[in-house]
Motif scaffolding. Structure first.
Motif, PDB file in Angstrom:
ATOM      1  N   PHE A  15      31.542  74.994  90.554  1.00 53.24           N
ATOM      2  CA  PHE A  15      30.188  74.599  90.196  1.00 53.24           C
ATOM      3  C   PHE A  15      30.234  73.911  89.014  1.00 53.24           C
ATOM      4  O   PHE A  15      30.845  74.351  88.185  1.00 53.24           O
ATOM      5  N   THR A  16      29.699  72.465  89.135  1.00 55.70           N
ATOM      6  CA  THR A  16      29.602  71.679  87.724  1.00 55.70           C
ATOM      7  C   THR A  16      28.032  71.590  87.703  1.00 55.70           C
ATOM      8  O   THR A  16      27.263  71.596  88.558  1.00 55.70           O
ATOM      9  N   ALA A  17      27.589  71.653  86.188  1.00 58.41           N
ATOM     10  CA  ALA A  17      26.138  71.646  86.130  1.00 58.41           C
ATOM     11  C   ALA A  17      25.903  70.982  84.630  1.00 58.41           C
ATOM     12  O   ALA A  17      26.962  71.378  83.904  1.00 58.41           O
ATOM     13  N   ASP A  59      35.180  74.357  77.305  1.00 59.64           N
ATOM     14  CA  ASP A  59      36.243  74.040  76.233  1.00 59.64           C
ATOM     15  C   ASP A  59      35.683  74.752  74.952  1.00 59.64           C
ATOM     16  O   ASP A  59      36.534  74.397  73.928  1.00 59.64           O
ATOM     17  N   GLY A  60      34.793  75.612  74.863  1.00 63.51           N
ATOM     18  CA  GLY A  60      34.451  76.555  73.671  1.00 63.51           C
ATOM     19  C   GLY A  60      33.456  75.645  73.004  1.00 63.51           C
ATOM     20  O   GLY A  60      32.808  76.599  72.123  1.00 63.51           O
ATOM     21  N   GLY A  61      33.205  74.657  72.994  1.00 64.04           N
ATOM     22  CA  GLY A  61      31.980  73.792  72.615  1.00 64.04           C
ATOM     23  C   GLY A  61      30.847  73.701  73.257  1.00 64.04           C
ATOM     24  O   GLY A  61      29.506  73.637  73.069  1.00 64.04           O
ATOM     25  N   ARG A  62      31.321  73.428  74.643  1.00 66.43           N
ATOM     26  CA  ARG A  62      30.203  73.184  75.752  1.00 66.43           C
ATOM     27  C   ARG A  62      30.709  73.625  77.182  1.00 66.43           C
ATOM     28  O   ARG A  62      31.788  73.897  77.288  1.00 66.43           O
ATOM     29  N   VAL A  63      29.514  74.053  78.099  1.00 63.92           N
ATOM     30  CA  VAL A  63      29.837  74.650  79.062  1.00 63.92           C
ATOM     31  C   VAL A  63      29.502  73.319  80.475  1.00 63.92           C
ATOM     32  O   VAL A  63      29.035  72.728  79.957  1.00 63.92           O
ATOM     33  N   TYR A  64      30.225  73.446  81.295  1.00 65.69           N
ATOM     34  CA  TYR A  64      30.298  72.306  82.199  1.00 65.69           C
ATOM     35  C   TYR A  64      30.016  72.974  83.662  1.00 65.69           C
ATOM     36  O   TYR A  64      29.700  72.088  84.640  1.00 65.69           O
ATOM     37  N   GLY A  65      30.025  74.226  83.871  1.00 63.46           N
ATOM     38  CA  GLY A  65      29.973  74.851  85.272  1.00 63.46           C
ATOM     39  C   GLY A  65      30.781  76.139  85.208  1.00 63.46           C
ATOM     40  O   GLY A  65      30.844  76.943  84.107  1.00 63.46           O
ATOM     41  N   ALA A  66      31.107  76.466  86.363  1.00 59.84           N
ATOM     42  CA  ALA A  66      31.711  77.699  86.599  1.00 59.84           C
ATOM     43  C   ALA A  66      32.441  77.831  87.766  1.00 59.84           C
ATOM     44  O   ALA A  66      32.575  76.956  88.805  1.00 59.84           O
ATOM     45  N   PRO A 110      45.078  76.332  95.970  1.00 58.88           N
ATOM     46  CA  PRO A 110      44.197  76.387  97.234  1.00 58.88           C
ATOM     47  C   PRO A 110      43.040  75.466  97.101  1.00 58.88           C
ATOM     48  O   PRO A 110      42.522  75.037  96.176  1.00 58.88           O
ATOM     49  N   ASP A 111      42.644  75.161  98.373  1.00 62.31           N
ATOM     50  CA  ASP A 111      41.619  74.036  98.587  1.00 62.31           C
ATOM     51  C   ASP A 111      40.276  74.639  98.254  1.00 62.31           C
ATOM     52  O   ASP A 111      40.303  76.071  98.083  1.00 62.31           O
ATOM     53  N   TYR A 112      39.260  74.245  97.672  1.00 59.96           N
ATOM     54  CA  TYR A 112      38.024  74.800  97.229  1.00 59.96           C
ATOM     55  C   TYR A 112      36.821  73.915  97.634  1.00 59.96           C
ATOM     56  O   TYR A 112      36.947  72.615  97.659  1.00 59.96           O
ATOM     57  N   GLU A 113      35.547  74.266  97.460  1.00 54.76           N
ATOM     58  CA  GLU A 113      34.506  73.706  97.617  1.00 54.76           C
ATOM     59  C   GLU A 113      33.909  73.440  96.159  1.00 54.76           C
ATOM     60  O   GLU A 113      33.971  74.078  95.302  1.00 54.76           O
ATOM     61  N   ALA A 114      33.626  72.016  95.858  1.00 52.67           N
ATOM     62  CA  ALA A 114      32.839  71.375  94.615  1.00 52.67           C
ATOM     63  C   ALA A 114      31.334  71.414  94.938  1.00 52.67           C
ATOM     64  O   ALA A 114      30.951  70.695  95.543  1.00 52.67           O
ATOM     65  N   VAL A 115      30.584  72.023  93.996  1.00 51.98           N
ATOM     66  CA  VAL A 115      29.160  71.801  94.120  1.00 51.98           C
ATOM     67  C   VAL A 115      28.769  71.412  92.855  1.00 51.98           C
ATOM     68  O   VAL A 115      29.121  71.829  91.727  1.00 51.98           O
ATOM     69  N   SER A 116      27.796  70.235  92.771  1.00 49.48           N
ATOM     70  CA  SER A 116      27.387  69.739  91.491  1.00 49.48           C
ATOM     71  C   SER A 116      25.937  69.977  91.684  1.00 49.48           C
ATOM     72  O   SER A 116      25.264  69.760  92.609  1.00 49.48           O
ATOM     73  N   VAL A 117      25.365  70.633  90.540  1.00 52.09           N
ATOM     74  CA  VAL A 117      23.828  71.007  90.597  1.00 52.09           C
ATOM     75  C   VAL A 117      23.262  70.526  89.211  1.00 52.09           C
ATOM     76  O   VAL A 117      24.151  70.629  88.039  1.00 52.09           O
ATOM     77  N   PRO A 118      22.067  70.342  89.106  1.00 54.34           N
ATOM     78  CA  PRO A 118      21.377  69.982  87.468  1.00 54.34           C
ATOM     79  C   PRO A 118      21.429  71.494  86.655  1.00 54.34           C
ATOM     80  O   PRO A 118      22.067  71.228  85.471  1.00 54.34           O
ATOM     81  N   MET A 163      30.443  85.290  93.497  1.00 53.75           N
ATOM     82  CA  MET A 163      30.747  85.831  92.421  1.00 53.75           C
ATOM     83  C   MET A 163      31.506  84.977  91.585  1.00 53.75           C
ATOM     84  O   MET A 163      32.361  84.284  91.875  1.00 53.75           O
ATOM     85  N   ILE A 164      30.900  84.972  90.448  1.00 48.04           N
ATOM     86  CA  ILE A 164      31.260  83.786  89.388  1.00 48.04           C
ATOM     87  C   ILE A 164      32.540  84.591  88.368  1.00 48.04           C
ATOM     88  O   ILE A 164      31.880  85.531  88.043  1.00 48.04           O
TER      89      ILE A 164
END
Length: 597
Positions: free
Chosen positions: A200-202, A180-187, A15-23, A173-174
């Motif tokens: 969400f990328t952060a 990747d198990g070593g680092r988180v990149y968002g939700a 499905p289409d989705y919104e991509a949000v980038s935040v610090p 709701m997240i």
């Protein structure tokens, strides 16, 4: 913050989705999330806070009785080290001593800050911030705003966040962290109002999404809160859980009566009622805490009082509704109305006058001491850039939480973690997003789409009810190996039944929300049962009838990790407190209940 609409990479299957980038993405909008976000903003970082409910509507408002800080307003001999000693004693010395000291040292400043921001704490006649007794505290240390302290604290924090223009998205709701198990990149998650998917990328993610006491059939949270979102999200992302066998059963939850038109079962009757002199009686009119704790009486540790009530009921001295009586009618009506206004008004609305008669209470699942394993000075987990604060984290409370310390933890640790992340980001360069992160998000969106169209024979509400009953029956106040193993087996059966799930509604419906929550609840229910079976002793809130004694060899934390073949459980030793706290422990400070008489 940047946001764009994204079409699926494969031309339509996703499905289409919104991509949000935040610090920084802060998941959870209660006191812990809000205080972290404020600290970030003060460091020059603009976070995005997302919450499942409307802004300002969080579980924090249910923390009624107070927030701890060694101000010495009424008892000048109190100090942070004695507060730390009380916290360690209540936690049966499984607490992280550094976490305890961080909280107790910081709380006087945090309380004064909240008061400046509008929390409007009660005052003594000479204008000092007032303090009251709370269970197992050596001095009057609990700061309060009547019996609506959590509400006052959250209102002050939300007001400050708005003043700082901190961005907030409500009703989001997240459902999965992008790790990747070593680092988180968002939700990844979805907008609960319109059903749209959001990625969400952060650079950093902070989980402040509460605990998991809502996995029990009797609990003090609202019915759709504390379902394990925070710790389960972290666990699935690769972080370890710790001390999840320790679930605090508050002694005084409401007992459902035929006269109540709505379900009040398990709703909290604040400890402030006992802190202001409330007394417990069994159905035979005995003030039974004289047998269990003649020195501290009703203000002994919550685990002690909860087990005493359970024992009275088990031995036939409880009420017909499985409870006991809490009576504060010996106090003047004006005193009750002034110090306990919300409790007084609630029971008045139900036809019960607290100034004239007792109320009926029984233990209720209230708080989860365990959660995600973190470094308290940074909030960091074993997954790089994933931080955890508030009830989602473990470490401060050990085997049992000192009343009034939950709100304290949220603001003390939230400020420290937000400041740390801001300082770290000042020295970091923005990183490129790995190619696989988008694929992780799209895989989650496909799974959510499949869940939405599930058309089996079992509803999420049916499985919620079954799971909660299992936890109350098999991982409640009194436990043993046979009961715990039977609970593990029943949770496995419920997990199997999710393959026949039916969701009667689209992504904006409550049924879909419950279906998503079910996954979190299953994770935390199974982990709790397994950890409780693993710990073969009794300590704090964890009482094993087949191992009723506390064992010095078990003065270790139990951790759970996601292994290749399931849950891996292991132990880790507990650190030693500082010299100042050891001295306070050796001095043996203790509440003298009879000051209240």
């Amino acid at each position: 913050m940047t946001a764009t609409d994204v079409r699926s990479a494969d031309g339509g299957e996703t499905p289409d989705y919104e991509a949000v980038s935040v610090p920084v993405l802060v998941v959870g909008a209660g006191a812990a999330g809000a205080r972290t976000a404020i600290a970030l903003r003060e460091q020059g970082v603009e976070p995005l806070v997302v919450g499942k409910r409307d802004h300002g509507d969080a579980h924090t408002v249910w923390a009624a009785g107070g927030i701890n800080a060694a101000l010495g307003s009424l008892d000048p001999e109190d100090d942070w080290a004695i507060h730390a000693a009380d916290t360690l004693n209540e936690g049966h010395h499984l607490n992280d001593p550094e976490a305890v000291e961080l909280v107790t040292k910081n709380m006087p400043e945090r309380v004064r800050e909240l008061d400046d921001w509008g929390a409007d704490f009660d005052r003594t006649d000479d204008g000092k911030i007032n303090q009251r007794y709370f269970g197992a505290q050596s001095f009057r240390r609990t700061v309060f705003n009547g019996d609506r302290t959590g509400e006052a604290v959250l209102e002050a924090l939300v007001s400050k966040a708005r003043e700082l223009e901190i961005p907030y998205r409500e009703n989001v709701m997240i459902t999965r962290l992008l790790s990747d198990g070593g680092r988180v990149y968002g939700a990844a998650g979805y907008d609960m109002a319109d059903g749209d998917f959001v990625q969400f990328t952060a650079e950093h993610v902070v989980l402040a999404a509460g605990g998991f006491s809502g996995v029990y059939s009797r609990h003090s949270s609202r019915d759709d809160e504390n379902t394990g979102d925070g710790p389960a999200l972290a666990f699935e992302a690769g972080a370890d859980l710790m001390d999840v066998e320790f679930v605090q059963f508050h002694p005084t939850g409401m007992v459902q009566l035929d006269a109540y038109e709505e379900d009040w079962s398990g709703e909290l009757v604040t400890e402030a009622v006992r802190g202001e002199g409330g007394r417990l009686f069994n159905a035979e009119g005995e003030r039974f805490m004289e047998r269990y704790s003649p020195d501290q009486m009703e203000l002994d540790a919550r685990d002690v009082v909860a087990r005493a009530i359970a024992q009275e009921v088990r031995e036939g001295r409880g009420t017909e509704n499985g409870g006991v009586f809490l009576d504060i009618s010996h106090r003047e009506r004006e005193f009750i109305e002034d110090r306990l206004p919300k409790m007084y008004e609630r029971f008045q609305s139900l036809g019960i006058d607290m100034a004239e008669e007792p109320v009926e209470v029984a233990p209720t699942a209230h708080y989860t001491m365990g959660g995600v394993d973190v470094d308290v000075h940074t909030g960091e987990t074993s997954v790089d850039r994933l931080h955890v604060v508030g009830e989602t984290m473990a470490g401060v409370h050990g085997a049992n939480r000192l009343g009034g310390n939950s709100l304290a933890e949220t603001v003390a640790v939230g400020e420290v973690v937000g400041t740390h992340i801001g300082e770290r980001m000042a020295d970091e360069e923005t990183t490129d997003l790995p190619n696989g992160v988008r694929a992780l998000a799209e895989r989650e969106f496909r799974a959510l789409s499949d869940l939405e169209t599930a058309d089996g024979d079992t509803t999420p509400r049916e499985l919620w009810a079954a799971l909660r009953e299992v936890m109350w029956e098999h991982a409640g106040i009194l436990r043993d190996e046979e009961t715990l193993q039977a609970g593990i087996d029943r949770i496995a059966e419920i997990r199997d039944r999710t393959g026949d799930l039916r969701v009667d509604g689209d992504r904006t419906s409550r049924e879909f929300e419950f279906a998503v929550d079910l996954s979190f609840m299953l994770t935390m229910a199974e982990t709790t049962l397994r950890a409780a079976k693993y710990r073969t002793e009794s300590r704090g809130a964890h009482f094993r009838e087949d191992h009723p004694d506390t064992d010095d060899d078990w003065r270790v934390n139990v951790l759970a990790s996601r292994g290749d073949t399931g849950y891996d459980l292991f132990t880790r030793g507990v650190g030693a407190p500082s010299e100042a706290v050891r001295e306070a422990l050796d001095e043996g400070h203790e509440l003298d209940y009879h000051h209240l008489e």
